[in-house]
Write a protein that holds these residues in place. Structure first.
Motif, PDB file in Angstrom:
ATOM      1  N   PHE A 164     -13.861   8.223  -1.748  1.00 25.01           N
ATOM      2  CA  PHE A 164     -12.541   7.733  -2.454  1.00 25.01           C
ATOM      3  C   PHE A 164     -11.607   7.147  -1.535  1.00 25.01           C
ATOM      4  O   PHE A 164     -10.898   7.765  -0.889  1.00 25.01           O
ATOM      5  CB  PHE A 164     -11.990   9.033  -3.048  1.00 25.01           C
ATOM      6  N   HIS A 165     -11.309   5.540  -1.913  1.00 30.06           N
ATOM      7  CA  HIS A 165     -11.016   4.628  -0.793  1.00 30.06           C
ATOM      8  C   HIS A 165      -9.551   5.101  -0.588  1.00 30.06           C
ATOM      9  O   HIS A 165      -8.362   5.148  -1.260  1.00 30.06           O
ATOM     10  CB  HIS A 165     -10.694   3.392  -1.385  1.00 30.06           C
ATOM     11  N   PRO A 166      -9.200   5.486   0.769  1.00 31.37           N
ATOM     12  CA  PRO A 166      -7.908   5.812   1.378  1.00 31.37           C
ATOM     13  C   PRO A 166      -7.045   4.735   1.581  1.00 31.37           C
ATOM     14  O   PRO A 166      -7.487   3.459   1.653  1.00 31.37           O
ATOM     15  CB  PRO A 166      -8.037   6.468   2.503  1.00 31.37           C
ATOM     16  N   ALA A 167      -5.781   4.858   1.448  1.00 30.40           N
ATOM     17  CA  ALA A 167      -4.523   3.910   1.614  1.00 30.40           C
ATOM     18  C   ALA A 167      -3.527   4.640   2.539  1.00 30.40           C
ATOM     19  O   ALA A 167      -2.670   5.396   2.163  1.00 30.40           O
ATOM     20  CB  ALA A 167      -4.303   3.278   0.199  1.00 30.40           C
ATOM     21  N   SER A 168      -3.580   4.084   3.737  1.00 27.76           N
ATOM     22  CA  SER A 168      -2.589   4.536   4.495  1.00 27.76           C
ATOM     23  C   SER A 168      -1.086   3.936   4.157  1.00 27.76           C
ATOM     24  O   SER A 168      -1.049   2.873   3.757  1.00 27.76           O
ATOM     25  CB  SER A 168      -2.653   3.895   6.106  1.00 27.76           C
ATOM     26  N   VAL A 169      -0.170   4.931   4.570  1.00 36.83           N
ATOM     27  CA  VAL A 169       1.307   4.333   4.127  1.00 36.83           C
ATOM     28  C   VAL A 169       1.597   3.141   5.112  1.00 36.83           C
ATOM     29  O   VAL A 169       2.357   2.248   4.641  1.00 36.83           O
ATOM     30  CB  VAL A 169       2.343   5.242   4.405  1.00 36.83           C
ATOM     31  N   HIS A 170       0.905   3.021   6.154  1.00 34.95           N
ATOM     32  CA  HIS A 170       1.231   1.832   7.063  1.00 34.95           C
ATOM     33  C   HIS A 170       0.465   0.534   6.602  1.00 34.95           C
ATOM     34  O   HIS A 170       0.911  -0.414   6.656  1.00 34.95           O
ATOM     35  CB  HIS A 170       0.614   2.226   8.467  1.00 34.95           C
ATOM     36  N   THR A 171      -0.726   0.593   5.899  1.00 33.61           N
ATOM     37  CA  THR A 171      -1.323  -0.313   5.213  1.00 33.61           C
ATOM     38  C   THR A 171      -0.464  -0.842   4.029  1.00 33.61           C
ATOM     39  O   THR A 171      -0.287  -2.135   4.025  1.00 33.61           O
ATOM     40  CB  THR A 171      -2.878   0.279   4.793  1.00 33.61           C
ATOM     41  N   ILE A 172      -0.067  -0.161   3.280  1.00 30.25           N
ATOM     42  CA  ILE A 172       0.948  -0.465   2.366  1.00 30.25           C
ATOM     43  C   ILE A 172       2.114  -0.939   2.620  1.00 30.25           C
ATOM     44  O   ILE A 172       2.564  -2.133   2.177  1.00 30.25           O
ATOM     45  CB  ILE A 172       1.079   0.709   1.423  1.00 30.25           C
ATOM     46  N   ALA A 173       2.742  -0.487   3.948  1.00 30.13           N
ATOM     47  CA  ALA A 173       3.801  -0.996   4.242  1.00 30.13           C
ATOM     48  C   ALA A 173       3.445  -2.477   4.819  1.00 30.13           C
ATOM     49  O   ALA A 173       4.434  -3.615   4.681  1.00 30.13           O
ATOM     50  CB  ALA A 173       4.531  -0.315   5.357  1.00 30.13           C
ATOM     51  N   GLU A 174       2.425  -2.862   5.575  1.00 27.95           N
ATOM     52  CA  GLU A 174       2.241  -4.135   5.773  1.00 27.95           C
ATOM     53  C   GLU A 174       1.986  -5.055   4.837  1.00 27.95           C
ATOM     54  O   GLU A 174       2.274  -6.197   5.064  1.00 27.95           O
ATOM     55  CB  GLU A 174       0.887  -4.046   6.815  1.00 27.95           C
ATOM     56  N   LEU A 175       1.474  -4.674   3.682  1.00 26.36           N
ATOM     57  CA  LEU A 175       1.114  -5.522   2.480  1.00 26.36           C
ATOM     58  C   LEU A 175       2.650  -5.806   1.676  1.00 26.36           C
ATOM     59  O   LEU A 175       2.956  -6.786   1.471  1.00 26.36           O
ATOM     60  CB  LEU A 175       0.249  -4.856   1.541  1.00 26.36           C
ATOM     61  N   ILE A 176       3.471  -4.831   1.916  1.00 27.96           N
ATOM     62  CA  ILE A 176       4.885  -5.168   1.303  1.00 27.96           C
ATOM     63  C   ILE A 176       5.392  -5.997   2.143  1.00 27.96           C
ATOM     64  O   ILE A 176       6.104  -7.015   1.822  1.00 27.96           O
ATOM     65  CB  ILE A 176       5.648  -3.802   1.304  1.00 27.96           C
ATOM     66  N   ARG A 177       5.406  -6.079   3.472  1.00 26.61           N
ATOM     67  CA  ARG A 177       5.871  -6.895   4.435  1.00 26.61           C
ATOM     68  C   ARG A 177       5.478  -8.194   4.331  1.00 26.61           C
ATOM     69  O   ARG A 177       6.225  -9.379   4.379  1.00 26.61           O
ATOM     70  CB  ARG A 177       5.537  -6.410   6.126  1.00 26.61           C
ATOM     71  N   LEU A 178       4.297  -8.244   4.021  1.00 27.29           N
ATOM     72  CA  LEU A 178       3.499  -9.704   3.912  1.00 27.29           C
ATOM     73  C   LEU A 178       3.736 -10.372   2.803  1.00 27.29           C
ATOM     74  O   LEU A 178       4.110 -11.811   2.538  1.00 27.29           O
ATOM     75  CB  LEU A 178       1.885  -9.653   4.001  1.00 27.29           C
ATOM     76  N   ALA A 179       4.115  -9.885   1.697  1.00 23.78           N
ATOM     77  CA  ALA A 179       4.395 -10.140   0.201  1.00 23.78           C
ATOM     78  C   ALA A 179       5.537 -10.612   0.114  1.00 23.78           C
ATOM     79  O   ALA A 179       6.167 -11.485  -0.643  1.00 23.78           O
ATOM     80  CB  ALA A 179       4.121  -8.943  -0.846  1.00 23.78           C
ATOM     81  N   ALA A 180       6.649  -9.860   0.732  1.00 24.60           N
ATOM     82  CA  ALA A 180       8.100  -9.849   0.558  1.00 24.60           C
ATOM     83  C   ALA A 180       8.608 -11.513   0.797  1.00 24.60           C
ATOM     84  O   ALA A 180       9.300 -12.171   0.158  1.00 24.60           O
ATOM     85  CB  ALA A 180       8.804  -9.242   1.724  1.00 24.60           C
ATOM     86  N   PRO A 181       8.136 -12.219   1.945  1.00 21.94           N
ATOM     87  CA  PRO A 181       8.401 -13.765   1.928  1.00 21.94           C
ATOM     88  C   PRO A 181       7.523 -14.500   1.205  1.00 21.94           C
ATOM     89  O   PRO A 181       7.749 -15.799   1.341  1.00 21.94           O
ATOM     90  CB  PRO A 181       8.308 -13.992   3.470  1.00 21.94           C
ATOM     91  N   ARG A 182       6.760 -14.235   0.280  1.00 16.91           N
ATOM     92  CA  ARG A 182       5.736 -14.876  -0.367  1.00 16.91           C
ATOM     93  C   ARG A 182       5.939 -14.745  -2.008  1.00 16.91           C
ATOM     94  O   ARG A 182       5.075 -14.032  -2.587  1.00 16.91           O
ATOM     95  CB  ARG A 182       4.171 -14.712   0.197  1.00 16.91           C
ATOM     96  N   PRO A 183       7.016 -14.976  -2.586  1.00 17.79           N
ATOM     97  CA  PRO A 183       7.060 -14.919  -3.994  1.00 17.79           C
ATOM     98  C   PRO A 183       5.909 -15.343  -4.726  1.00 17.79           C
ATOM     99  O   PRO A 183       5.318 -16.454  -4.592  1.00 17.79           O
ATOM    100  CB  PRO A 183       8.434 -15.317  -4.466  1.00 17.79           C
ATOM    101  N   GLY A 184       5.700 -14.466  -5.563  1.00 20.52           N
ATOM    102  CA  GLY A 184       4.522 -14.983  -6.677  1.00 20.52           C
ATOM    103  C   GLY A 184       4.322 -13.736  -7.753  1.00 20.52           C
ATOM    104  O   GLY A 184       4.641 -12.673  -7.394  1.00 20.52           O
ATOM    105  N   THR A 185       3.473 -14.088  -8.657  1.00 21.80           N
ATOM    106  CA  THR A 185       3.026 -13.236  -9.522  1.00 21.80           C
ATOM    107  C   THR A 185       1.630 -12.790  -9.552  1.00 21.80           C
ATOM    108  O   THR A 185       0.796 -13.889  -9.607  1.00 21.80           O
ATOM    109  CB  THR A 185       3.191 -13.374 -11.017  1.00 21.80           C
ATOM    110  N   ARG A 186       1.376 -11.636  -8.706  1.00 21.87           N
ATOM    111  CA  ARG A 186      -0.255 -11.302  -8.376  1.00 21.87           C
ATOM    112  C   ARG A 186      -0.331  -9.836  -8.737  1.00 21.87           C
ATOM    113  O   ARG A 186       0.578  -9.053  -8.453  1.00 21.87           O
ATOM    114  CB  ARG A 186      -0.470 -11.711  -7.122  1.00 21.87           C
ATOM    115  N   VAL A 187      -1.759  -9.437  -8.277  1.00 25.18           N
ATOM    116  CA  VAL A 187      -2.182  -8.066  -8.570  1.00 25.18           C
ATOM    117  C   VAL A 187      -3.037  -7.976  -7.275  1.00 25.18           C
ATOM    118  O   VAL A 187      -4.054  -8.814  -7.465  1.00 25.18           O
ATOM    119  CB  VAL A 187      -2.837  -7.499  -9.788  1.00 25.18           C
ATOM    120  N   LEU A 188      -2.781  -6.852  -6.366  1.00 21.29           N
ATOM    121  CA  LEU A 188      -3.836  -6.949  -5.418  1.00 21.29           C
ATOM    122  C   LEU A 188      -3.971  -5.342  -4.949  1.00 21.29           C
ATOM    123  O   LEU A 188      -3.136  -4.594  -5.008  1.00 21.29           O
ATOM    124  CB  LEU A 188      -3.036  -7.572  -4.123  1.00 21.29           C
TER     125      LEU A 188
END
Length: 340
Positions: free
Chosen positions: A198-222
């Motif tokens: 059951f695929h885990p998701a670290s809070v640090h992984t999610i924070a990194e994705l948030i950090r990368l998405a923040a300066p790249r506006p767009g409508t997407r699902v990841l």
């Protein structure tokens, strides 16, 4: 602005954004400050269920609004109402919105032959449950539908998180093995041969994705999961290594026995494994942590929460979700019957 800033995902998200150069406003019901945040992070007390309070917190506006606690159609409309003052949004969803090609999903798993059999790995193109307000999954799907429909007014990155893990988690699956080690249990029974994933998701992984998405506006699902999806037996062994114990695995073919013997919070008959290629292509994501690397802080947090109090008091949400995870009498009876 980060809504839900003092939760398990919000804390590292605020830190990652602040250290990346953003001026961050951390919004939470209590208005607390995390000790790991840089001193210039601004904290605001507001309940996101209160439209007026949230609107006041946004004030004249922000470039990016990160919402780690959005849930359901109402919250989606609340966010869309701020479109004129918010440049873009990053919102946490869940892999529980997926269903397989036979219409099975997390809501049907309690039915005979009801657990979904997903492709391995699951991409963002996989079909999803019908939006509604009947369950966690359908409400997350409703959140996604409303936000995606308004993408022309409020660009939004939706992150479908896996089994979230890390400090401050109210339902840490790792509790299952940490408490067993603390209780001196040196034998464990694992259903499905210990091979469940059951695929885990670290809070640090999610924070990194948030950090990368923040300066790249767009409508997407990841998808938002760790680089690997270890088996339940591998997770158990990794936690043992952190805690300095050795435990014998008793592998059970098939599902848990009566009384839940052999079941864990990761035990599933078919793998739930997600693909991260889209995040790599669209955001330039590269793994920042691996599951085993994050365990020392997770284990330490759980041990601290269990100090001098019953696990049910420390983790009431786990009791509601899983029932009695530590029915040692049932397990011992099963083992005795097996020996006989």
């Amino acid at each position: 602005m980060v809504i839900g800033a003092t939760g398990q995902i919000g804390r590292p998200a605020v830190e990652a954004l602040a250290r990346d150069g953003w001026e961050v406003t951390a919004v939470s019901r209590g208005g607390e400050r995390d000790g790991d945040w840089p001193g210039d992070v601004r904290v605001v007390r507001a309940d996101r269920e209160d439209d007026a309070a949230l609107s006041a917190a946004v004030g004249d506006g922000c470039d990016v609004l990160v919402d780690v606690v959005a849930f359901g159609e109402g919250h989606a409309r609340q966010l869309v109402s701020l479109a004129g003052r918010v440049g873009s949004a990053v919102v946490i969803s869940s892999v529980s919105v997926y269903e397989d090609d036979k219409g099975r999903n997390f809501d049907t798993q309690g039915e005979p032959d009801g657990f979904p059999e997903y492709p391995v790995p699951i991409t963002e193109e996989q079909r999803t449950v019908r939006p509604g307000d009947s369950s966690y999954s359908t409400r997350k799907a409703a959140l996604e539908r409303e936000l995606l429909a308004a993408g022309d007014r409020l660009p939004v990155t939706l992150l479908r998180a896996g089994a979230v893990h890390g400090p401050h988690c109210r339902t840490p699956r790792e509790l299952y093995f940490v408490k067993r080690a603390l209780d001196g249990r040196r034998r464990r029974v694992l259903a499905h041969g210990g091979a469940s994933r059951f695929h885990p998701a670290s809070v640090h992984t999610i924070a990194e994705l948030i950090r990368l998405a923040a300066p790249r506006p767009g409508t997407r699902v990841l998808n938002a999961v760790d680089p690997e999806a270890p088996t339940v037996a591998e997770i158990a062994a990794a936690i043992d290594a952190v805690m300095g114990v050795e435990t014998e695995d008793v592998l059970m073919d098939g599902p848990p026995a009566a009384g839940g013997v052999g079941g864990t919070p990761w035990s599933v008959p078919f793998p739930v494994v997600c693909d991260m290629s889209a995040a790599e292509r669209q955001l330039g994501y590269r793994p920042v942590v691996r599951y085993a690397d994050t365990l020392p802080e997770t284990v330490a947090w759980i041990e601290g929460q269990l100090a001098a109090r019953d696990w049910r008091e420390a983790y009431p949400k786990m009791v509601r979700a899983y029932g009695d995870l530590f029915d040692y009498a049932a397990e011992d009876a099963w083992a005795a019957a097996r020996r006989a």
